[in-house]
Design an enzyme around this catalytic site. Structure first.
Site, PDB file in Angstrom:
ATOM      1  N   GLN A 126      -9.720  -6.127  11.067  1.00  0.00           N
ATOM      2  CA  GLN A 126      -9.104  -5.105  10.214  1.00  0.00           C
ATOM      3  C   GLN A 126      -9.772  -3.731  10.345  1.00  0.00           C
ATOM      4  O   GLN A 126      -9.811  -2.958   9.395  1.00  0.00           O
ATOM      5  CB  GLN A 126      -9.055  -5.561   8.752  1.00  0.00           C
ATOM      6  CG  GLN A 126      -8.092  -6.720   8.537  1.00  0.00           C
ATOM      7  CD  GLN A 126      -7.714  -6.978   7.094  1.00  0.00           C
ATOM      8  OE1 GLN A 126      -8.485  -6.672   6.190  1.00  0.00           O
ATOM      9  NE2 GLN A 126      -6.542  -7.550   6.873  1.00  0.00           N
TER      10      GLN A 126
ATOM     11  N   GLU B  11       0.821  -1.219   0.000  1.00  0.00           N
ATOM     12  CA  GLU B  11       0.000   0.000   0.000  1.00  0.00           C
ATOM     13  C   GLU B  11       0.853   1.266   0.000  1.00  0.00           C
ATOM     14  O   GLU B  11       0.474   2.283  -0.592  1.00  0.00           O
ATOM     15  CB  GLU B  11      -0.947   0.006   1.202  1.00  0.00           C
ATOM     16  CG  GLU B  11      -2.059  -1.029   1.130  1.00  0.00           C
ATOM     17  CD  GLU B  11      -1.659  -2.388   1.663  1.00  0.00           C
ATOM     18  OE1 GLU B  11      -0.457  -2.582   1.985  1.00  0.00           O
ATOM     19  OE2 GLU B  11      -2.544  -3.268   1.773  1.00  0.00           O
TER      20      GLU B  11
ATOM     21  N   LYS C 164     -17.863  -0.731   4.153  1.00  0.00           N
ATOM     22  CA  LYS C 164     -18.193  -1.743   3.146  1.00  0.00           C
ATOM     23  C   LYS C 164     -19.688  -1.798   2.858  1.00  0.00           C
ATOM     24  O   LYS C 164     -20.099  -2.010   1.722  1.00  0.00           O
ATOM     25  CB  LYS C 164     -17.685  -3.114   3.603  1.00  0.00           C
ATOM     26  CG  LYS C 164     -17.828  -4.187   2.536  1.00  0.00           C
ATOM     27  CD  LYS C 164     -17.123  -5.476   2.907  1.00  0.00           C
ATOM     28  CE  LYS C 164     -17.203  -6.479   1.760  1.00  0.00           C
ATOM     29  NZ  LYS C 164     -16.498  -7.739   2.077  1.00  0.00           N
TER      30      LYS C 164
END
Length: 562
Positions: A116, A53, A165
């Site tokens: 996460q 990342e 999400k």
């Protein structure tokens, strides 16, 4: 654009299309998978899968610096985001426009220590220009539009859009705004006319005026106006690391780089001028040295689009808030006549300083000198390359000895000084400037920090040429230990190294080890002809220093010259 019924992920794709995004860099993960599913289906832009990342953010950063457009990166939540923080902070410090879209756990799981989950908004607050946590599908189109607007307007910077999400899967009406109106955010672009007239008068009265050009000159597109200003007045100019190329290296008024590793003439000019015109620079401590001694005989003009930057470090006599290009054009318009002869003695004095202590080094036929290597690359490539660096001695040698001729020709991490920036940033540069050679000049310490991106170069066929100036040391730290710690080289010896040639061959690129001048030219030409990612492991003098050097916290005229 007519209203459409889309889910959050589809809205992201449509927004990127509307903003004219051509390439994005990213790394998928669970929380951002809905977005990636839509990326898979679209054909509006190219997606480049990096191997980390941090690499994705640096690549987007390099793309933005080289192109002048907004760089875009997509990453996932938790460790995906925290891996990206160094890249975000790098862009923030150098005022680079980025939009980062990060996945987040569903809204109902925020605050539950879900898998996460990380507080991306909280972590990024000190190192983004602005950030958003999307809480409803209805606000997503507006947020995406505002993110691009904020990133590129005023003083540019990175903007984070943290997208849970569940919202990326929720349907809503997509009516992408054509304009942005933010009540508390209205950058001032037009400089105050009264202040501009005062500056023009001060220019005419000064006997030792000096232009101090910073990275804002590049970002605002003010280079042409600044060159006209210098050409009209013949006032000497010095540049920061971030302003390389604004004034071409051969220009007779250019004194070179100022600061810790600046030229003797530039640093002496800063100390002795009576009017300092700061053009989009921020008085970094690497430039000012001892603040109380900095330009102490001068009236100071500071032109900057960011009002919080003016007077932050140095007291200013003529503050002008505005877009640098616009203000410089206004100054040119007001400055109808200028008596060049009034500063002739000043120019003669600075020419004497430049003659007394020019940049130089003791060349050798026994061992390669890094300065020679950079000069040779400059002779071969000149304006054909965009040069990227990592951070350390090689960065300063590149700034000193490469013949930069145009803005955005040097891409480097200035403010944060991020090792590992070079290779992924060079990937971004090559995607932005396909007609240029992407050259990464790096050190043996820096290259190892993001070397995994060689795999991205191989997969995406990005022919970055990496030149490692290898002295088996963390060179700049070792230099400080030499001067200020009685040569106690505590943990800076990097003699234990991988075989860089075999390493890049394992990734699928081409490598060359170089120990002589003849060998360097032969290997470099092979790299240029190869058309693939290459690495030259150039063994240089281990103990070479970057000179001149101003010790940290000392006045600029207290230079170590040899």
């Amino acid at each position: 654009m007519p209203t459409k019924r889309l889910n959050g992920s589809e809205m992201v794709i449509e927004a990127l299309r509307s903003e004219g995004v051509k390439v994005i860099f990213g790394y998928p993960g669970g929380a951002v998978l809905n977005v990636y599913d839509e990326i898979y289906k679209q054909n509006y832009f190219k997606h480049i899968l990096t191997r980390h990342e941090q690499g994705a953010i640096h690549a987007a950063d390099g793309y933005a610096r080289a192109s002048g457009e907004v760089g875009v990166a997509v990453i996932t939540s938790g460790p995906g985001f925290t891996n990206a923080v160094t890249g975000i902070a790098t862009a923030y410090t150098d005022s680079i426009p980025l939009v980062i879209i990060s996945g987040q756990v569903p809204i109902v799981q925020i605050g539950t220590d879900a898998f996460q989950e990380i507080d991306a908004v909280g972590i990024s607050r000190p190192c983004t220009k602005h950030n958003f946590l999307v809480k409803s599908i209805e606000e997503l189109p507006r947020i995406l539009k505002e993110a691009f607007y904020i990133a590129k307007s005023g003083r540019p910077g990175p903007v984070l859009v943290d997208l849970p999400k569940d919202i990326s899967a929720t349907y809503g009406d997509f009516d992408y705004p054509s304009e942005v109106s933010l009540r508390t955010y209205k950058p001032t672009t037009k400089g105050n006319s009264r202040q501009i007239k005062k500056v023009v008068q001060a220019l005419k009265e000064a006997k030792k005026p000096l232009f101090y050009i910073g990275g804002g000159a590049v970002i605002s597109g003010a280079s042409e106006a600044i060159r006209k200003l210098v050409d009209k007045t013949h006032i000497p100019a010095l540049e920061t690391l971030m302003a390389k190329g604004v004034i071409p290296h051969k220009h007779p008024c250019l004194l070179g780089m100022v600061g810790m590793h600046g030229t003797y003439a530039a640093n002496m000019a800063m100390q002795e001028c009576d009017l300092l015109i700061c053009l989009g620079a921020r008085f970094d401590d690497r430039v000012t040295g001892k603040v109380s001694e900095f330009a102490k005989f001068a009236k100071i003009v500071h032109i900057d689009i960011d009002p919080s930057s003016i007077g932050k470090i140095i007291d200013v006599h003529f503050p002008i808030v505005g877009d640098l290009k616009s203000v410089c054009e206004d100054i040119l318009e007001c400055l109808e006549e200028y008596d060049i002869s009034s500063i002739e003695q000043w120019r003669e004095l600075l020419a004497k300083y430049a003659h007394m202590h020019p940049l130089g080094y003791k060349d050798s036929d026994e061992v390669l000198k890094p300065q020679w290597v950079i000069q040779k690359i400059g002779e071969i490539l000149g304006e054909k390359a965009v040069v990227v660096t990592d951070v350390g001695q090689h960065q300063m040698w590149t700034a000193q000895f490469y013949p930069f001729s145009f803005p955005r020709q040097l891409i480097t991490s200035g403010g944060l000084g991020t090792m590992g920036f070079g290779l992924p940033a060079a990937m971004g540069v090559k995607n932005a400037k396909e007609d240029k050679i992407a050259l990464n000049i790096t050190g043996d310490g820096s290259i190892l920090m993001n070397i995994q991106e060689l795999m991205t170069c191989v997969e995406e066929k990005i022919p970055v040429i990496n030149v490692i100036l290898n002295n088996n040391y963390l060179g700049m730290v070792r230099q400080w230990q030499s001067f200020f710690y009685e040569s106690r080289f505590s943990h800076t010896d990097l003699s234990l190294q991988p075989d860089f040639v075999k390493l890049i061959e394992a990734f699928g690129g081409k490598g060359y080890r170089v120990e002589t001048k003849e060998g360097f030219e032969e290997a470099f030409n092979k790299a240029l002809e190869s058309g693939v990612v290459c690495m030259l492991d150039v063994l240089i003098d281990r103990m070479e220093h970057v000179l001149p050097m101003v010790p940290g916290g000392a006045a600029l005229n207290k230079m170590i010259l040899e």
